[in-house]
Write a protein that holds these residues in place. Structure first.
Motif, PDB file in Angstrom:
ATOM      1  N   PHE A  62      -5.184  -7.507  10.548  1.00  0.00           N
ATOM      2  CA  PHE A  62      -3.726  -7.413  10.630  1.00  0.00           C
ATOM      3  C   PHE A  62      -3.309  -6.315  11.609  1.00  0.00           C
ATOM      4  N   PHE A  63      -2.419  -6.647  12.554  1.00  0.00           N
ATOM      5  CA  PHE A  63      -1.846  -5.681  13.491  1.00  0.00           C
ATOM      6  C   PHE A  63      -0.373  -5.514  13.148  1.00  0.00           C
ATOM      7  N   GLY A  64       0.025  -4.293  12.762  1.00  0.00           N
ATOM      8  CA  GLY A  64       1.433  -4.089  12.437  1.00  0.00           C
ATOM      9  C   GLY A  64       1.663  -2.840  11.620  1.00  0.00           C
ATOM     10  N   ASN A  65       2.482  -2.991  10.591  1.00  0.00           N
ATOM     11  CA  ASN A  65       2.949  -1.878   9.786  1.00  0.00           C
ATOM     12  C   ASN A  65       1.914  -1.488   8.727  1.00  0.00           C
ATOM     13  N   SER A  66       1.554  -0.204   8.691  1.00  0.00           N
ATOM     14  CA  SER A  66       0.546   0.237   7.735  1.00  0.00           C
ATOM     15  C   SER A  66       1.055   0.218   6.295  1.00  0.00           C
ATOM     16  N   ALA A  67       2.342  -0.003   6.088  1.00  0.00           N
ATOM     17  CA  ALA A  67       2.879  -0.107   4.726  1.00  0.00           C
ATOM     18  C   ALA A  67       2.690  -1.508   4.148  1.00  0.00           C
ATOM     19  N   ARG A  68       2.116  -2.408   4.919  1.00  0.00           N
ATOM     20  CA  ARG A  68       1.787  -3.742   4.418  1.00  0.00           C
ATOM     21  C   ARG A  68       0.436  -3.702   3.690  1.00  0.00           C
ATOM     22  N   TYR A  69       0.246  -4.656   2.781  1.00  0.00           N
ATOM     23  CA  TYR A  69      -0.969  -4.670   1.957  1.00  0.00           C
ATOM     24  C   TYR A  69      -1.700  -6.013   2.016  1.00  0.00           C
ATOM     25  N   PRO A  70      -1.935  -6.556   3.212  1.00  0.00           N
ATOM     26  CA  PRO A  70      -2.680  -7.820   3.263  1.00  0.00           C
ATOM     27  C   PRO A  70      -4.133  -7.597   2.874  1.00  0.00           C
ATOM     28  N   PRO A  71      -4.794  -8.610   2.361  1.00  0.00           N
ATOM     29  CA  PRO A  71      -6.205  -8.480   1.969  1.00  0.00           C
ATOM     30  C   PRO A  71      -7.144  -8.576   3.169  1.00  0.00           C
ATOM     31  N   CYS A  72      -6.990  -7.638   4.095  1.00  0.00           N
ATOM     32  CA  CYS A  72      -7.828  -7.611   5.300  1.00  0.00           C
ATOM     33  C   CYS A  72      -7.660  -6.245   5.951  1.00  0.00           C
ATOM     34  N   PRO A  73      -8.457  -5.914   6.965  1.00  0.00           N
ATOM     35  CA  PRO A  73      -8.268  -4.650   7.671  1.00  0.00           C
ATOM     36  C   PRO A  73      -6.883  -4.564   8.310  1.00  0.00           C
ATOM     37  N   VAL A  74      -6.293  -3.364   8.283  1.00  0.00           N
ATOM     38  CA  VAL A  74      -4.940  -3.147   8.803  1.00  0.00           C
ATOM     39  C   VAL A  74      -5.009  -2.188   9.988  1.00  0.00           C
ATOM     40  N   VAL A  75      -4.589  -2.662  11.162  1.00  0.00           N
ATOM     41  CA  VAL A  75      -4.501  -1.824  12.359  1.00  0.00           C
ATOM     42  C   VAL A  75      -3.099  -1.232  12.396  1.00  0.00           C
ATOM     43  N   ASN A  76      -3.003   0.064  12.236  1.00  0.00           N
ATOM     44  CA  ASN A  76      -1.724   0.749  12.098  1.00  0.00           C
ATOM     45  C   ASN A  76      -1.064   0.967  13.459  1.00  0.00           C
ATOM     46  N   LEU A  77      -0.070   0.150  13.767  1.00  0.00           N
ATOM     47  CA  LEU A  77       0.615   0.261  15.055  1.00  0.00           C
ATOM     48  C   LEU A  77       2.007   0.864  14.924  1.00  0.00           C
ATOM     49  N   THR A  78       2.304   1.548  13.828  1.00  0.00           N
ATOM     50  CA  THR A  78       3.642   2.087  13.638  1.00  0.00           C
ATOM     51  C   THR A  78       3.953   3.170  14.656  1.00  0.00           C
ATOM     52  N   LEU A  79       5.248   3.416  14.854  1.00  0.00           N
ATOM     53  CA  LEU A  79       5.682   4.437  15.798  1.00  0.00           C
ATOM     54  C   LEU A  79       5.187   5.818  15.399  1.00  0.00           C
ATOM     55  N   LEU A  80       5.140   6.070  14.096  1.00  0.00           N
ATOM     56  CA  LEU A  80       4.800   7.404  13.624  1.00  0.00           C
ATOM     57  C   LEU A  80       3.284   7.577  13.505  1.00  0.00           C
ATOM     58  N   ASN A  81       2.594   7.233  14.574  1.00  0.00           N
ATOM     59  CA  ASN A  81       1.146   7.373  14.627  1.00  0.00           C
ATOM     60  C   ASN A  81       0.777   7.983  15.982  1.00  0.00           C
ATOM     61  N   PRO A  82       1.322   9.176  16.283  1.00  0.00           N
ATOM     62  CA  PRO A  82       1.233   9.727  17.644  1.00  0.00           C
ATOM     63  C   PRO A  82      -0.175  10.042  18.101  1.00  0.00           C
ATOM     64  N   ALA A  83      -1.107  10.214  17.165  1.00  0.00           N
ATOM     65  CA  ALA A  83      -2.476  10.526  17.576  1.00  0.00           C
ATOM     66  C   ALA A  83      -3.103   9.384  18.361  1.00  0.00           C
TER      67      ALA A  83
END
Length: 471
Positions: A410-431
Motif C-alpha cells: 500500500f502506498f499512501g496514508n500511514s493512518a490506514r490499516y490494510p493487511p499488507c505493508p504500508v509505504v508512508n507517503l504522508t506530508l509529515l514524513n520529512p526524513a
C-alpha cells in the motif's frame, strides 16, 4: 469484498470516458465538493512574496486564509515571515449601497501600513453579487499608491477551483515586462500555486534546482511558489518554461508560449528513473544541453543503481495499491502508478474522485498519452461520505480490496490499516523527502524497505479504534 461496494472498476481511460459522458459525475454536492474559485485564486497570489491579498468582502472570508494558510502553514510550520491578508469588512450598508469607496480606502490603507510590492484585490461572493467594479477601483487606486494594484474576480460562484488558479496565473502575466534581453540558460518553473505552504515541498524543489544546476541551468522564478514581483517582471527573459507539475503549470505555460513565444517543456512529475530522465531531457533538448543532461543522468543513475535494483527486486510482481486520501493527491498518485509499474508492480489507484478527472481533464489526457493508464477502483464510501479523507467506511473498503490481491503493498496514508505493508507517503514524513528526482529514488526505496522489513510488527489496535471505531 462485496461487489456492491464497488462503484467503478476499470482503467483510467475508461473512467475518463464515463466522466466525459456525464455518467460518473454526482449531481449532489457534498463534502467532496472541491475548493471554490476564491480559494484557489488566493493560493496562487499567496505564492508571491511581499504581496497583500485584499479580500473585498465580509470579515469571515479571509479568516481561513490569514489564520491557517499564512499564519500556521507558512509562518509557524515553514518558518516564512508572516505577511498580512487585508479585508474591506463589508457590512449590510455596503451590500445595499455598494462597497467601492470602502475598497479604494482599503487599498490606500494597506499601502500605507504594509508598503507591499503588490496589492491584489480578490472579490468574494458578496462583492460579486452586488457587482462592485473591482477592476476600475484597482486602476484608480494604482495612481494613488506606491505599488502595483491588480484585481481578480474570484467570487466562489464565478467558476470552479481550476478557473481560480488559471485566472490568477493569467493576472500575474500582467506583471511580466517586455524582455530587455534573453538570459541564456535560464528557465521559469511553472505550476507551484500555494507558495511556502505544505503542498509545495521545499525538498522536491531543492532537488529540481540541484538537477538543473548540474545541467548548467538557472531558475529565474518559481511561479507562484515563493517568487518575488521582480522575478515575475523578468519572467519573459528566460529561454524556456518548465513545469513543477504539468497539471498546474500547463495553462500558464501554453499561454506564455502563445503570447510571448516562450517554449514550454511539457513533462510529467519526475517520479522514478524514467520520468526523471524525461523531465530533464524535456528541458535540456530545447536549450541545446542534451549532451550535458545525458552526462548528468548517467552519473546520477550510477549513484542510485543499488536503490533502483532494490526497487525492482522489492516491487516486481507485487500489486501496488495507491490511494489519494490526504496524500499524495490525484496527479501524484498517477505519477506514482507509473513509477511502480516501471519497477515491475501492477498499480491499482483507489478512489480518484470523478470531480478530479473532470477538473484535470487536460492533464489526465496528457498522462494517458504518456502511457499512464492504471487500474482504478471507486468505492461507495467515496460517494456516500464524499470526502477525500479517510473514514471508517473507506477504511473497511480498502481492507477488503487489499485482501483480493496477491502480494499487495500500500502506498499512501500511514493512518490506514490494510493487511499488507504500508509505504508512508504522508506530508509529515520529512526524513524521506524529496520524492522527486534521483534523491527521491533513494528516499522511496528507503520507504519501501521500511514497509517490507517491518510489515510483521503489530500495529496499534487502539489507534485504529480511535480513527475508525471498533471492528
Amino acid at each position: 469484498m462485496d461487489d456492491d461496494s464497488i462503484v467503478f472498476h476499470g482503467t483510467l481511460s475508461q473512467l475518463l470516458a464515463k466522466v466525459e459522458s456525464g455518467e460518473m459525475i454526482p449531481k449532489l454536492q457534498a463534502s467532496h465538493a472541491p475548493m471554490c474559485k476564491f480559494f484557489t485564486a488566493y493560493y496562487v497570489i499567496n505564492g508571491i512574496r511581499h504581496v497583500v491579498p485584499l479580500v473585498h468582502g465580509p470579515t469571515g472570508c479571509p479568516l481561513y486564509m490569514s489564520d491557517i494558510v499564512r499564519t500556521r502553514e507558512c509562518c509557524e510550520e515553514r518558518g516564512v515571515p508572516l505577511e498580512p491578508t487585508a479585508c474591506t469588512t463589508l457590512d449590510e450598508s455596503n451590500v445595499i449601497y455598494g462597497g467601492e469607496g470602502k475598497l479604494l480606502e482599503a487599498v490606500k490603507e494597506a499601502d500605507k501600513k504594509y508598503h507591499p510590492d503588490l496589492i491584489v484585490i480578490l472579490s468574494c461572493c458578496c462583492s460579486g453579487i452586488i457587482g462592485d467594479d473591482v477592476e476600475s477601483i484597482a486602476r484608480e487606486a494604482e495612481e494613488q499608491v506606491n505599488c502595483r494594484v491588480l484585481a481578480l474576480r474570484s467570487e466562489g460562484f464565478g467558476g470552479d477551483f481550476r478557473s481560480g488558479y488559471e485566472d490568477a496565473f493569467k493576472l500575474i502575466m500582467e506583471l511580466m515586462e517586455p524582455p530587455k534581453k534573453k538570459v541564456k540558460g535560464t528557465v521559469n518553473i511553472l505550476g507551484a500555486r500555494w507558495g511556502p505552504t505544505l503542498t509545495e515541498f521545499n525538498e522536491d524543489m531543492e532537488e529540481v534546482k540541484r538537477l538543473l544546476g548540474e545541467m548548467g541551468v538557472t531558475i529565474n522564478a518559481v511561479i507562484a511558489g515563493g517568487c518575488t514581483v521582480d522575478e515575475i517582471k523578468r519572467a519573459r527573459e528566460v529561454e524556456l518554461n518548465a513545469s513543477w507539475c504539468y497539471d498546474w503549470g500547463q495553462k500558464l505555460g501554453d499561454i506564455m508560449q502563445e503570447r510571448f513565444g516562450i517554449p514550454y517543456s511539457k513533462t510529467g512529475q519526475p517520479y522514478g528513473l524514467r520520468a526523471t530522465k524525461e523531465w530533464m531531457l524535456g528541458i535540456a533538448r530545447p536549450m541545446g544541453l542534451e549532451d550535458k543532461a545525458l552526462e548528468v543522468i548517467e552519473r546520477e543513475t550510477e549513484q542510485v543503481q543499488p536503490y533502483l535494483d532494490y526497487l525492482h527486486e522489492a516491487l516486481n510482481g507485487k500489486t501496488a495499491i495507491i490511494e489519494i486520501s490526504e496524500f499524495p493527491g490525484p496527479i501524484r498518485a498517477l505519477s506514482l502508478a507509473r513509477m511502480v509499474e516501471e519497477f515491475g508492480a501492477h498499480p491499482v489507484v483507489i478512489n480518484v474522485h470523478p470531480y478530479t478527472i473532470k477538473e484535470r481533464m487536460p492533464s489526465i489526457k496528457f498522462l494517458l498519452e504518456t502511457g499512464v493508464n492504471p487500474e482504478i477502483i471507486l468505492t461507495k464510501g467515496l460517494f456516500r461520505l464524499g470526502s477525500f479523507r479517510s473514514s471508517k467506511e473507506t477504511e473497511d473498503e480498502l481492507e477488503a480490496i487489499v485482501r483480493k490481491y496477491e502480494d499487495p503493498i500500500f502506498f499512501g496514508n500511514s493512518a490506514r490499516y490494510p493487511p499488507c505493508p504500508v509505504v508512508n507517503l504522508t506530508l509529515l514524513n520529512p526524513a524521506f523527502q524529496p520524492q522527486y528526482g534521483f534523491r527521491g529514488i533513494k528516499n522511496i526505496a528507503a520507504l519501501v524497505r521500511q514497509a517490507l522489513e517491518y510489515k510483521d510488527l503489530p500495529r496499534s489496535k487502539l489507534l485504529r479504534g480511535m480513527l475508525y471505531g471498533p471492528k
